[in-house]
Motif scaffolding. Structure first.
Motif: not given
Length: 187
Positions: A124-149
């Protein structure tokens, strides 16, 4: 004086949360008391840790169709805790986050893709301090006790957003790379 340069990475961590999967396309409800965005930077080669205390996210995700995910993350840049009151007061000033003029950092997702198993990547696009740049980030998803982490980490370059202007733009004094880690707990 210890300077907080980790504010930029926190925004990117927030960005990662935009790809949170849920069982349907309804918006996720984040548990802000159990969610966190933390960052680590290096000042004169010494690690400096911090976090943002206030952020919000609007996230939709269908685990069967991650490509249809939509998310927006907003971070209150003045809510930064850069590890000490002195550092937190410094990092909100003009050379750093300039929170008086730029009170929010905003990430808007454009794509989420599955990397297999519990692994995903959000772009997506991150806007910080008036500048907008593309960004990509990896993450994991786990289910635990009725929640997603959702857990993830990425490295940001603060100077791309003008964070740490003037004498602080020397990466030998304050490293350009900021490690961001996040954990989002959602239902």
């Amino acid at each position: 004086m210890r300077l907080p340069v980790l504010c930029l990475p926190v925004l990117f961590i927030g960005m990662l949360t935009t790809g949170l999967p849920v069982a349907n396309a309804n918006p996720l409800s984040l548990d802000l008391t159990r969610s966190q965005v933390v960052f680590v930077s290096r000042q004169m080669n010494v690690p400096v840790e911090g976090r943002f205390q206030r952020f919000s996210a609007q996230i939709q995700f269908d685990a069967k169709r991650p490509e249809a995910a939509r998310a927006t993350l907003e971070i209150d840049t003045a809510s930064i805790d850069a590890g000490s009151p002195e550092a937190s007061a410094e990092v909100i000033r003009k050379p750093w986050l300039h929170t008086a003029q730029f009170p929010k950092a905003i990430f808007v997702s454009s794509a989420v893709k599955s990397l297999g198993g519990e692994r995903y990547e959000v772009s997506g696009q991150l806007t910080l301090k008036g500048k907008t740049l593309p960004l990509a980030a990896p993450f994991t998803v786990k289910s635990q006790g009725g929640s997603l982490i959702f857990d993830g980490a990425l490295t940001l370059k603060r100077l791309d957003f003008g964070v740490g202007d003037g004498p602080w733009n020397d990466p030998d004094t304050v490293a350009n790379e900021v490690q961001i880690r996040f954990r989002f707990v959602a239902k």
